[in-house]
Design a protein around this motif. Structure first.
Motif, short mmCIF file in Angstrom:
data_model
loop_
_atom_site.label_atom_id
_atom_site.label_comp_id
_atom_site.label_asym_id
_atom_site.label_seq_id
_atom_site.Cartn_x
_atom_site.Cartn_y
_atom_site.Cartn_z
N LEU A 91 0.83 -1.19 0.00
CA LEU A 91 0.00 0.00 0.00
C LEU A 91 0.87 1.24 0.00
CD1 LEU A 91 -2.77 -0.94 2.60
CD2 LEU A 91 -2.91 -1.03 0.11
N GLY A 95 -2.60 4.92 1.03
CA GLY A 95 -3.48 3.77 1.21
C GLY A 95 -3.92 3.08 -0.06
N TYR A 96 -3.29 3.41 -1.20
CA TYR A 96 -3.67 2.76 -2.45
C TYR A 96 -2.77 1.56 -2.71
CZ TYR A 96 -6.30 7.04 -3.28
OH TYR A 96 -7.17 8.09 -3.16
N ALA A 217 -8.98 -2.96 8.43
CA ALA A 217 -9.54 -1.66 8.07
C ALA A 217 -9.75 -0.87 9.35
CB ALA A 217 -10.85 -1.83 7.32
N ARG A 242 -9.68 2.29 3.92
CA ARG A 242 -8.45 1.78 3.30
C ARG A 242 -7.68 0.96 4.34
NH1 ARG A 242 -6.79 7.51 0.64
NH2 ARG A 242 -8.59 7.73 -0.72
N GLU A 243 -7.34 -0.24 3.94
CA GLU A 243 -6.78 -1.15 4.94
C GLU A 243 -5.31 -0.92 5.21
OE1 GLU A 243 -6.37 -4.07 1.26
OE2 GLU A 243 -7.89 -2.63 1.84
#
Length: 342
Positions: A91, A95-96, A217, A242-243
């Motif tokens: 990530l 958070g992507y 999350a 976002r995890e």
């Protein structure tokens, strides 16, 4: 060109080459290769074609294997040779999901994926690529993120650019799942309002780390407690969805408004994580709380009070001087009357 200039030019060229060697991975959306007419997309599939999923989720025990598929869709007007690559996922700071560069050796879930090195797809056609996932027998239970990409390389001047489009692969190894977080680095800063009749705010920064072995999350609750009451903040933004990957961490910020500066202000942060992805009955992560304190004195209110006191004193002084002046005028008038009678 001098020797130092030559070294600088070579260093710049090397940096440009390193930057241009690999592009970020675009997941589940069409991409084009550097502005050319090569456009393609990659989506999860079964043996017959795209199956409507957005990611590939597999749950396997150590030593098991399964064959999944991805569909590479050539949306161009010419045949294209795509390089197929699998690697570990991670990530970004925001958070992507992204993947390690194709020239990096996978060390986790990406190393368990086998796929063809290349595939040639005619113009406008779709090719279903088998993806074999083989989990070693002695790996740690939990989540091991990975991804599969189809890429095309282009040359722009002297810079090689690799454009990748990929599918996320969530590999979960069965076993003893651990859902656990740690909250660290809590910092607070008070901001006064310019209006002395309005409360200020507390800016809060903290880090949540996933110290378990499954994706989590996080949700957060931030509360401040001061002499004149309590204020709170709940994360209602998309950021909370976002995890955080196992072993990863994310920094969060919050602004708690409506806090009056009346001395010590205690800030309490509670992290409320829950497993991301497929539900795990019986697996819950404990809430973790941390707090800190910051001092905030009511400077705007004290300045207003000081101003009011100065105005009050100025009015009293002015009135006192006016009274003395009137008294002197009265005395002078009385003296003049006595002189006139005499």
């Amino acid at each position: 060109m001098t020797r130092s200039s030559l070294r600088g030019a070579l260093a710049l060229l090397a940096a440009l080459w390193a930057v241009g060697a690999t592009g970020l991975v675009a997941f589940a959306v069409p991409a084009d290769a550097g502005g050319s007419d090569t456009t393609w997309s990659v989506v999860p599939a079964d043996a017959n074609g795209p199956d409507g999923r957005s990611v590939i989720d597999v749950e396997l025990a150590g030593g098991q294997e399964v064959t999944e598929h991805v569909a590479v869709i050539n949306r161009s007007t010419k045949p294209v040779v795509f390089a197929i690559d699998a690697n570990d996922g991670y990530l970004t700071a925001k958070g992507y999901f992204d993947m390690r560069p194709s020239d990096a050796t996978p060390a986790d879930g990406g190393a368990w994926i086998e796929a063809p090195d290349k595939v040639t797809i005619p113009a406008g056609a779709t090719s279903v690529v088998p993806v074999k996932i083989s989990v070693p027998g002695n790996v740690t239970p939990g989540d091991h993120p990975a991804g599969v990409t189809a890429s095309v390389e282009t040359i722009s001047g002297q810079v090689r650019v690799q454009n990748r489009v990929g599918v996320r692969v969530n590999i979960r190894v069965t076993g003893a799942y651990v859902a656990k977080v740690a909250v660290t680095g809590l910092r607070t800063e008070y901001t006064w309002s310019w209006n002395p009749f309005a409360a200020g705010s507390v800016d809060v920064t903290y880090t949540v780390a996933n110290v378990g072995n499954i994706r989590l999350a996080p949700d957060s609750r931030v509360r401040t407690s001061a002499f004149v009451g309590e204020s709170g903040w709940d994360d209602t933004s998309e950021a909370k969805t976002r995890e955080i990957m196992p072993g990863g961490s994310r920094e969060f910020t919050a602004r708690v408004t409506g806090v009056w500066p009346m001395g010590p202000i205690t800030t309490n942060v509670v992290a409320i994580p829950s497993p991301a992805g497929k539900s795990l009955p019986g697996i819950t992560a404990e809430r973790v709380a941390i707090d800190t304190m910051v001092w905030a004195l009511p400077w705007p209110q004290l300045a207003l009070l000081a101003l009011l006191i100065l105005v009050f004193l100025a009015i009293r002084v002015t009135r006192s001087r006016r009274r003395r002046r009137i008294e002197k005028l009265v005395e002078l008038r009385a003296e003049q009357m006595r002189v006139m009678r005499a």
